[in-house]
Design an enzyme around this catalytic site. Structure first.
Site, PDB file in Angstrom:
ATOM      1  N   ASP A 122       0.777  -1.234   0.000  1.00 48.47           N
ATOM      2  CA  ASP A 122       0.000   0.000   0.000  1.00 48.47           C
ATOM      3  C   ASP A 122       0.812   1.291   0.000  1.00 48.47           C
ATOM      4  O   ASP A 122       0.612   2.152  -0.847  1.00 48.47           O
ATOM      5  CB  ASP A 122      -0.938   0.012   1.208  1.00 48.47           C
ATOM      6  CG  ASP A 122      -1.944  -1.117   1.173  1.00 48.47           C
ATOM      7  OD1 ASP A 122      -1.534  -2.248   0.858  1.00 48.47           O
ATOM      8  OD2 ASP A 122      -3.112  -0.905   1.475  1.00 48.47           O
ATOM      9  N   SER A 474      -9.539   0.757   3.736  1.00 47.36           N
ATOM     10  CA  SER A 474      -8.856  -0.204   2.884  1.00 47.36           C
ATOM     11  C   SER A 474      -9.610  -0.308   1.569  1.00 47.36           C
ATOM     12  O   SER A 474     -10.829  -0.131   1.520  1.00 47.36           O
ATOM     13  CB  SER A 474      -8.827  -1.572   3.578  1.00 47.36           C
ATOM     14  OG  SER A 474      -8.488  -2.582   2.667  1.00 47.36           O
TER      15      SER A 474
END
Length: 559
Positions: A122, A474
């Site tokens: 990420d 997320s």
């Protein structure tokens, strides 16, 4: 040709530096070639990075075959999944700036001629791209590839996030402990970035859309042999970039960023991409205002042609086999800046025309421009009296019946308090869960409200409640959610004065986030509001909490 590295390696004045390199094992022949760095985030803690040592070996092979010399070094890379739901998540977003800074230090201190960036997850991917844009040298990004999907669960192949959904189901007696324990063993069958279209895979895909990766390389699964072939091709390509001076700042432009935004919208990617693309743009002096305008403007005219988990049952391996990013870009080519240059030295148009697909197309995963999954926005920018400087949501992951939702606020001043209330059965149908003081400064680090959303899903509340926050989400979250609310609560944004029982409306079609309280009442409440004390007074988080910009500006460290 004179290389950057010649500045510190030419004889006789720089023989001291040459002796340093020779102490490591370089030869005169090695030092006569372009010195290519490999910034490798390999470690044994993160599934998305576990294969990068092997991948790097094939990058090295490509560099050597193309006539370059290799200088590999390590880069930190923390796992969002492991950090979820505890103090470790404070460090995840701030790690992005550390990664960019570390790569800058290594490249400039050693005067490298080019850099290959190896990462998958990420914050590592955007941190590496920020460094590339900042350094203005030949640079190329190579991901390690996504994980394979696990056993089927709840109508689709499972992935690592299935465990959080399963916990909600276990708590509400929808599954038993045996099924729960089996899922722990079977939801993550291989290394690689998570098998869903979360922030990690979104950013790998957007790196390709930006022109910063070899075409087709974003989605090859980590365990496929093709991943290694792409690695070798990447090694060859970076040497070509050096000889042709194809630098990252020539690739990362306002036009290529718009291409990336188009792909983001067309694929329903992670909301975190808004944060990261803005941070990358800032490195080439493109302002937050330009980027926010682009997100809003391009979302109005970009159909969603790809639908992947969490928006459908299909995972990243399916996305790859369906044609991946090249197929998506071919379908929306009329919306792209086709003359944008890429790492190959060719334009986007030339890359798409020459790309060869290996698998049959699958319209269950990628549809045509003429027959998209939706003409609605993949991502949406909201404004209103609760988000004067913008907020971000993801209509592609929200059931259409929830695109307009009004409910009563249940307010929590941290992620942990909200999760405790959700698992304790205190959140009811019609509630809007408000989680604040989780922004860049207030968190600090803008934690993801991943577990809160997954618990609500598992307890059957996804289509009956909403969640808003100055934190993040997320890319795997679904339900009704709004994040990145700016200004954040810790900076005195209106989110700071929301009270339990206040009515809130999320209106995605009209781009509005509204608190049903008069402006006079909002101002009266703000007069009595007091800024909270910093949660960290030492270490890196103390620095970040003081210097981080707001979410709409990319949450980057600003002096």
């Amino acid at each position: 040709m004179k290389f950057r590295s010649n500045d510190i390696l030419e004889k006789p004045d720089w023989s001291f530096n040459r002796s340093v390199f020779k102490s490591v094992g370089y030869s005169d022949d090695d030092l006569s070639r372009p010195v290519i760095g490999i910034a490798n985030s390999w470690n044994e803690l993160v599934p998305g990075h576990a294969n990068l040592r092997q991948v790097a070996e094939h990058v090295r092979k490509g560099i050597h075959r193309a006539g370059g010399s290799v200088a590999e070094f390590g880069v930190i890379g923390a796992c969002d999944g492991t950090a979820q739901g505890h103090a470790g998540m404070h460090y995840i977003l701030p790690s992005r700036d550390l990664i960019a800074n570390d790569i800058e230090v290594m490249v400039e201190a050693h005067r490298l001629d080019g850099i290959v960036l190896l990462g998958s997850c990420d914050k590592i991917v955007p941190g590496m791209l920020m460094a590339a844009a900042r350094l203005k040298i030949p640079a190329i990004f190579l991901p390690g590839g996504p994980m394979l999907g696990g056993v089927e669960f709840d109508g689709r192949k499972s992935d690592l996030t299935t465990m959080s959904e399963a916990l909600g189901m276990l708590k509400s007696d929808k599954i038993d402990e045996t099924a729960y324990d089996h899922m722990e063993e079977l939801c993550g069958p291989s290394c690689g970035s998570c098998a869903f279209y979360g922030t990690a895979n979104t950013m790998c895909c957007l790196a390709e859309a930006l022109g910063m990766s070899v075409p087709g390389g974003a989605l090859v699964p980590a365990v496929y042999a093709d991943r290694l072939r792409y690695a070798e091709e990447t090694g060859k390509t970076i040497v070509n970039q050096v000889y042709n001076q194809i630098t990252a700042d020539k690739i990362i432009t306002e036009q290529s960023l718009e291409n990336a935004i188009r792909v983001l919208m067309a694929t329903g990617g992670s909301t975190n991409a808004v944060l990261h693309l803005s941070a990358i743009a800032a490195e080439v002096d493109i302002t937050a205002e330009i980027m926010m305008d682009a997100y809003h403007r391009l979302s109005e005219s970009t159909p969603q042609v790809a639908k992947v988990n969490p928006a459908s049952k299909y995972n990243m391996e399916d996305f790859y086999k369906a044609g991946g990013i090249p197929k998506v870009m071919q379908e929306i080519h009329s919306l792209l800046h086709l003359d944008s240059i890429t790492v190959t030295g060719k334009s986007v148009k030339e890359n798409l025309q020459s790309y060869k697909f290996k698998y049959p197309f699958d319209t269950n995963v990628i549809r045509s421009f003429a027959d998209p999954f939706s003409n609605l926005k993949g991502l949406a920018i909201l404004r209103g009296n609760l988000a004067p400087d913008t907020a971000v949501t993801k209509p592609a992951a929200i059931d259409p019946q929830m695109h307009l939702f009004t409910g009563l606020a249940q307010v929590f001043d941290s992620e942990e308090l909200a999760e405790e209330a959700i698992l304790g059965g205190k959140i009811k149908e019609g509630d809007v869960v408000v989680i604040r003081y989780e922004g860049p400064k207030g968190g600090p680090g803008m934690r993801e409200m991943y577990k809160a959303m997954k618990y609500m899903y598992g307890m059957g509340l996804a289509k009956k409640t909403a969640l808003i926050t100055d934190g993040r989400f997320s890319g795997t979250n679904n339900g009704c959610f709004v994040g990145h609310i700016s200004p954040e609560a810790a900076e005195g944004g209106p989110l700071a004065i929301v009270a339990n029982g206040d009515k809130i409306t999320i209106d995605i079609p009209n781009g509005n986030l509204h608190l049903h309280v008069s402006e006079e009442e909002i101002q009266d409440r703000l007069k009595t509001w007091q800024r909270p004390k910093p949660k960290f007074t030492k270490g890196y988080l103390a620095i970040y909490s003081k210097l981080a910009s707001s979410a709409d500006k990319g949450a980057v460290i600003k002096i």
